[in-house]
Motif scaffolding. Sequence first.
Motif, PDB file in Angstrom:
ATOM      1  N   ASP A  85       0.864  -1.206   0.005  1.00  0.00           N
ATOM      2  CA  ASP A  85       0.116  -0.029  -0.075  1.00  0.00           C
ATOM      3  C   ASP A  85       0.889   1.175   0.191  1.00  0.00           C
ATOM      4  OD1 ASP A  85      -1.958   1.832   0.174  1.00  0.00           O
ATOM      5  OD2 ASP A  85      -2.527   1.274   2.226  1.00  0.00           O
ATOM      6  N   HIS A 154      -1.602   6.162  -0.790  1.00  0.00           N
ATOM      7  CA  HIS A 154      -2.353   5.443   0.013  1.00  0.00           C
ATOM      8  C   HIS A 154      -3.842   4.993  -0.141  1.00  0.00           C
ATOM      9  CE1 HIS A 154       0.588   4.962   2.984  1.00  0.00           C
ATOM     10  NE2 HIS A 154       0.669   6.244   2.994  1.00  0.00           N
ATOM     11  N   GLY A 155      -4.213   3.599  -0.487  1.00  0.00           N
ATOM     12  CA  GLY A 155      -5.479   3.392  -0.896  1.00  0.00           C
ATOM     13  C   GLY A 155      -5.554   3.318  -2.463  1.00  0.00           C
TER      14      GLY A 155
END
Length: 470
Positions: A85, A154-155
């Motif tokens: 991630d 992130h994500g």
Amino acid sequence: MAARAALRRRYWASVPARLRLLRAATVLLTCALAVLVLVAGLITLGTWSSVAGHDAPRTTSAADLDLALNDMDAQAANILLSNGDAGQGRLQTPYKKAVGFYGDARREIGHDLRTLAVAAQGSRADEKTVESLTDGFAEYQELIGRALENDGHHGGKAGALVDYRRATDLLRTQLLPAARTLVASNDAAFDAEYSSARSGLGTELAAALALGALLPAVLGVLQWYLSRRFGRTLNPAALAATGCTLLAVLLGTQMLSASAEQLRVARHDAFDSVVALSRARAIAYDANADESRYLLDPQRRGQYAGAFLAKSQQLYGLKGATLTTYDSELATTWQAYETDRHDLRFTGQFRRELDNVTFPGERAAAEKTVETYAVYQRDDRKIRALLAAGKEQDAVEFCMGWEPGTSNAHFGAWMAALDKVAGINRAHFTSSVDAGRSTVTDLLPWTVGLLLAAVVLTALGLRPRLAEFR
């Protein structure tokens, strides 16, 4: 009738007329043979230059492009798969290797596209294909760039996956078919050039043999006439001319027949295998990419599993085999092949290579390739079994690891074995080209020189006899 009688008196009735006619026939036949051999030799040298400098390189460049496109897409999947991630939980070694291989593949594609753009000049179809590939590759890079950028946040994995799907779909539906079209087109052009050259050499050899049989016969008649008319057993100069002619015919026909054989070895014994193995390597990289795609994209796992099996069938075809039965059927058919090399229960690129084994060490290397391939196939089942057992991280680490005993290590061993077979065939292709050139450059000057010497010797041998009638 009067004109016919006049011609006979002028060209045959008198001894000088007969000698001049035999001399003219000898000189004309000798010069015709010299010109034939010289032109054939120069054309053959041109053929070797075309084969080594144009026909083979453009085919291998197209095959390299096919491979590099597959490799680049595989490495893009590996980067996304190993990055975690936004770098958290990243598999460091697989990630660094994937980034490096990705850059190498991108540079190789750029080089191959430039090479193919030059090679395509004169063929509108190939020019359009290269243009389409260049435009499509620019779009592909843009999509992969966005996927990698999203994956850096992130994500961002879901967004990255959407872009990667679009990129890999573009690759499968447009780029790879176009690259394979270029491989087929360039290989067909090479084969047409080869067929034309071999046909030409066959015609030239037949003509050389015909002239080579006629010329000594005329020299023999000349020697007989000199002996009969002037009461001398032999004319040394005419005898030497006959010897030069016979040696020239021998060297000339050897040059033409050896060139035809070396061309056959270069094209069919060596280069056919190079093409098959290059295609096998590209399929292997694409299959390896399907494993990474399978792990990366849960929604498309069925599609990628089917694609992996289809590519396996292209490499080592087993009618009716599934991923569940493939390993056992491979083992059974391979054992049958080892017992009887004419056993035809498997097909594909490996079969094509095994049926074209020609050179020392090639069979052992080709068989080693299939054996390492079988190990890699068993690794694939382990990856799928780990994933089915809910051990996704273990499956990813085994798939992407480079430590001994991991899938990538076994894939590397398979590619090393494949490269060894290809290297044997490339080396023999190069040696056949070099031998073909050497045959012409070594024998052509001697052949033409001997024929010119025969002309001079014939003239010198007849000069004293003709002088007796002045």
